[in-house]
Structure formats: structure tokens, C-alpha cells
Design an enzyme around this catalytic site. Structure first.
Site, PDB file in Angstrom:
ATOM      1  N   GLY A  11      -8.098  -2.568  -0.595  1.00 45.09           N
ATOM      2  CA  GLY A  11      -7.695  -3.615   0.352  1.00 45.09           C
ATOM      3  C   GLY A  11      -6.420  -3.230   1.086  1.00 45.09           C
ATOM      4  N   ARG A  25       8.049  11.191   7.575  1.00 37.92           N
ATOM      5  CA  ARG A  25       9.374  11.620   8.053  1.00 37.92           C
ATOM      6  C   ARG A  25      10.199  12.266   6.939  1.00 37.92           C
ATOM      7  NH1 ARG A  25      10.661   7.080  12.755  1.00 37.92           N
ATOM      8  NH2 ARG A  25       8.948   7.802  14.079  1.00 37.92           N
ATOM      9  N   ARG A  72     -13.629   0.930   1.100  1.00 39.27           N
ATOM     10  CA  ARG A  72     -14.096   1.026  -0.281  1.00 39.27           C
ATOM     11  C   ARG A  72     -15.277   1.989  -0.229  1.00 39.27           C
ATOM     12  NH1 ARG A  72     -10.968  -3.053  -2.802  1.00 39.27           N
ATOM     13  NH2 ARG A  72     -10.621  -4.805  -1.396  1.00 39.27           N
ATOM     14  N   ASP A 103      -5.311  -0.082  -8.430  1.00 38.89           N
ATOM     15  CA  ASP A 103      -5.707   0.747  -9.580  1.00 38.89           C
ATOM     16  C   ASP A 103      -7.034   1.470  -9.353  1.00 38.89           C
ATOM     17  OD1 ASP A 103      -6.903  -1.821  -9.820  1.00 38.89           O
ATOM     18  OD2 ASP A 103      -7.398  -1.392 -11.897  1.00 38.89           O
ATOM     19  N   THR A 105      -7.951   2.792  -6.522  1.00 35.77           N
ATOM     20  CA  THR A 105      -7.506   3.962  -5.759  1.00 35.77           C
ATOM     21  C   THR A 105      -6.925   5.021  -6.698  1.00 35.77           C
ATOM     22  OG1 THR A 105      -7.067   2.594  -3.836  1.00 35.77           O
ATOM     23  CG2 THR A 105      -5.842   4.667  -3.976  1.00 35.77           C
ATOM     24  N   ASP A 128      -1.891  -8.554  -4.333  1.00 41.02           N
ATOM     25  CA  ASP A 128      -2.073  -9.288  -5.591  1.00 41.02           C
ATOM     26  C   ASP A 128      -0.952  -9.052  -6.605  1.00 41.02           C
ATOM     27  OD1 ASP A 128      -4.547 -10.027  -4.503  1.00 41.02           O
ATOM     28  OD2 ASP A 128      -5.488  -8.212  -5.281  1.00 41.02           O
ATOM     29  N   ASP A 130      -0.761  -7.014  -8.963  1.00 43.24           N
ATOM     30  CA  ASP A 130      -1.314  -6.944 -10.321  1.00 43.24           C
ATOM     31  C   ASP A 130      -1.259  -5.540 -10.927  1.00 43.24           C
ATOM     32  OD1 ASP A 130      -3.119  -5.863  -8.555  1.00 43.24           O
ATOM     33  OD2 ASP A 130      -4.868  -6.904  -9.317  1.00 43.24           O
ATOM     34  N   ARG A 172      -6.804 -12.347  -6.491  1.00 44.93           N
ATOM     35  CA  ARG A 172      -7.923 -11.849  -7.304  1.00 44.93           C
ATOM     36  C   ARG A 172      -7.870 -12.422  -8.712  1.00 44.93           C
ATOM     37  NH1 ARG A 172      -9.635  -5.755  -6.710  1.00 44.93           N
ATOM     38  NH2 ARG A 172      -7.589  -5.504  -7.618  1.00 44.93           N
TER      39      ARG A 172
END
Ligand code: ATP
Length: 322
Positions: A11, A25, A72, A103, A105, A128, A130, A172
Site C-alpha cells: 500500500g 540525494r 501487489r 512486512d 514487502t 497502519d 503495525d 487493517r
């Protein structure tokens, strides 16, 4: 010159652009060549690469979303997908990868590190909040302030009309946004997945607010609450109290918008810390900020360990709303 890839995945969250800008940079100053990968792992599987220079990341620090795009990608969860991704990175001569996301990812990043000896560093970015290993993830502060802004407006009309409002916020499976918005917005009650929802208790609290002469009642419901969202909660309260109410689902507006100063600063700090971690030979870790200090956490811990939410703050919020 060593090539370092960067992608955003899962997301989107406000502040991702500020983070990419910092990586580019800060990395170029340290003699790295930075390669952007469009559309997360989906773009990696298509070799959708773009060389990023200082000008490519100009005028993006204030923009929400991610200019690299995100996705996704189910194929990345397969062995064939991971091998293809490793092959594409090797063909491009990319020896390291910074992945910005949640997580899921980081699971993808770890799979790449294991399969192809690619050095990977994760940066936590999800509204989120989380993710274990960091006090805040990039995007949370903006999302919370966006929700708060909406709730302040709802409070005006709730007060004028003597009404109860049930407001659903994102998060979530966790209640971090609901908790902070509840305290900052002076909510009468919050319902979050971390605590058991008791509709009778909620009704008693609403009735007591009305008896005390409160002109408005706002109940914040986290989307992941076990009661099943704001509609069944409001319906059950109606059945018991016959109280006129309105519902507001804030939804995806919480994911967009210009990042707050806090998110831009966090994104800039974590982006440069990730480059430092890569240069010093680290891999398989996430950079986070804990008590104001940069900390590295093994990527596995981000899905094996659960981030704590301070439940004592719920009592505190209730006291202040009395
Ligand atoms: P958010 O918190 O915003 O949802 P996230 O990073 O947790 O962010 P996911 O959709 O869970 O979002 O994961 C993003 C992508 O990471 C997936 O679409 C997939 O491409 C990859 N990914 C997730 N889990 C795995 C896994 N076990 N192995 C390889 N890749 C994975």
C-alpha cells in the site's frame, strides 16, 4: 560505482516520495548510482528500471503517493518469481536493494537476499503503523492527522445536531490510528482489535454521556475490530438505545495527501540511514526509529514479532472524555 536499487511496494503511504528523495540525494553524494524500480516487485519482474539523479526527485517531497508507483504482485511469492527478480537485478548490475513498504514487502526482500545474495535493507512505510522495530512508520502521522481533521469537522455537526456519530478509520488488523485519533479527537469511545468489544458496555457509556449533558458522541471504530466494522456496531447500538446516529467511513482519504512535517522528517532520516546501512555492509535488516534513535531490526522480526499497543491509553482517553 555501485548500483543500488529502490522500490516502493504494498500500500502507498504519504512520505514515500520524501524517502526516495533522501535515498537518491544522500546515496549519490556517497558515490552510489541509484536505480528506481517502478511498480514495486511487479516492475522488478518486468525490469522496469529508471536511473534516478538529483533532478528526478525534485519537487516531490510534498507529494503523497509514490512517484515510482507501487503494486501487489502475486508472482513474487513464487520461487520462479523470486529467481526471475534476482536474474533481472543481476543483469542490471544492481547489487543492493532498498525496499520501502510493510512486512509483506520485507518478506519479498528477504526472499531475494536468500535466493540471490542480493543485499537488502527495508524501510517501514505504512499508514497502519503495525511494523515491529520502529516507533512510527512513514505515513502514519499524515493518515492520523487526515482522520483527525475529518473528525473535528464531524464534531461540529454532531454538536450542532446533538447526534451520535460512528466513524470508521483504517489500520487493517491493528488499532494504532483509532487510538491516536480517539485521544486527539476527544472521542467518547474507541473500538479496536486489541481489546474485546462489548456492545452493552458501549451503550452504557453512550447513555452516560447523554445523561451528563454532552451534546455529541463520537465512537471511533477501527476497520479491523472484531465487531465487523462500523455498520454492525451502529445497528446493535440502535437496537438497544434507539438513538439517532450517523455513520462515516473515512476510507482511502487517509492514505493520500501531502505528508506532514513529521512524516517528511522521518522519511528523510530513514532513507539516509538505509543508505548508511547498505554502505556499511548490512543486509536483511530494517532501519527504524526507536526512542529517537536509528535502530536496525532483522527483517524476519517484522513479521514474527507483534508491535505492542499501549492499551492503558484507552482508559486515559475515556477519563478525559468524561
Ligand atoms: P501494507 O502494510 O501497506 O499492506 P505490505 O508490504 O505488507 O504493505 P503486501 O501486499 O503484504 O504489503 O506485500 C507487498 C508485496 O510484497 C506483495 O504483493 C508481494 O509482491 C511481496 N510479498 C509479500 N509476501 C511475500 C512473500 N512471502 N514472498 C515474496 N514476496 C512477498
Amino acid at each position: 560505482m555501485c548500483k543500488l536499487g529502490v522500490l516502493t511496494s504494498g500500500g502507498d503511504a504519504p512520505g514515500m516520495n520524501a524517502c526516495i528523495r533522501a535515498i537518491v540525494r544522500y546515496g549519490i553524494k556517497r558515490e552510489l548510482e541509484i536505480i528506481g524500480i517502478r511498480r514495486g516487485y511487479a516492475g522488478l519482474l518486468d525490469s522496469d528500471f529508471v536511473k534516478l539523479d538529483n533532478r528526478a526527485v525534485g519537487n516531490i517531497i510534498q507529494r503523497g503517493g509514490t512517484f515510482l508507483g507501487t503494486a501487489r504482485c502475486e508472482e513474487m511469492k513464487t520461487k520462479g518469481g523470486v529467481n526471475k527478480a534476482v536474474q533481472n537485478l543481476q543483469q542490471e548490475g544492481i547489487g543492493g536493494l532498498i525496499t520501502i513498504g510493510g512486512d509483506g514487502t520485507f518478506r519479498g526482500a528477504m526472499a531475494l537476499a536468500k535466493a540471490g545474495n542480493i543485499r537488502v535493507i527495508g524501510i517501514p512505510s505504512t499508514i497502519d503503523n503495525d511494523i515491529y522495530g520502529t516507533d512510527y512508520s512513514i505515513g502514519f502521522d499524515t493518515a492520523t492527522n487526515t482522520a483527525l481533521n475529518a473528525i473535528d469537522k464531524i464534531r461540529d455537526t454532531a454538536g450542532a445536531m446533538h447526534r451520535a456519530f460512528f466513524v470508521e478509520v483504517m489500520g487493517r488488523t491493528r488499532g494504532f490510528i483509532a487510538l491516536d485519533v480517539g485521544i486527539a479527537g476527544g472521542a467518547e469511545q474507541i473500538l479496536i482489535p486489541e481489546t474485546e468489544t462489548n456492545i452493552d458496555k458501549l451503550c452504557q457509556s453512550i447513555s452516560s454521556s447523554i445523561r451528563k449533558g454532552k451534546r455529541s458522541t463520537i465512537v471511533i471504530v477501527a476497520e479491523g475490530d472484531e465487531a465487523g466494522g462500523v455498520f454492525p456496531v451502529a445497528q446493535q447500538v440502535w437496537e438497544r438505545l434507539r438513538l439517532e446516529y450517523r455513520i462515516c467511513v473515512l476510507g482511502h482519504i487517509q492514505r493520500g495527501g501531502s505528508p506532514t512535517a513529521r512524516d517528511r522528517v522521518l522519511a528523510s532520516k530513514l532513507g539516509s540511514a538505509a543508505v548508511d546501512a547498505f554502505i556499511s555492509g548490512r543486509s536483511g535488516e530494517m532501519v527504524g526509529e526507536v526512542n529517537g534513535q536509528i535502530e536496525l531490526t532483522p527483517l524476519e522480526n517484522t513479521w514474527r514479532k507483534r508491535k505492542k499497543l499501549d492499551k492503558s491509553l484507552i482508559r486515559f482517553m475515556e477519563e478525559l472524555a468524561s
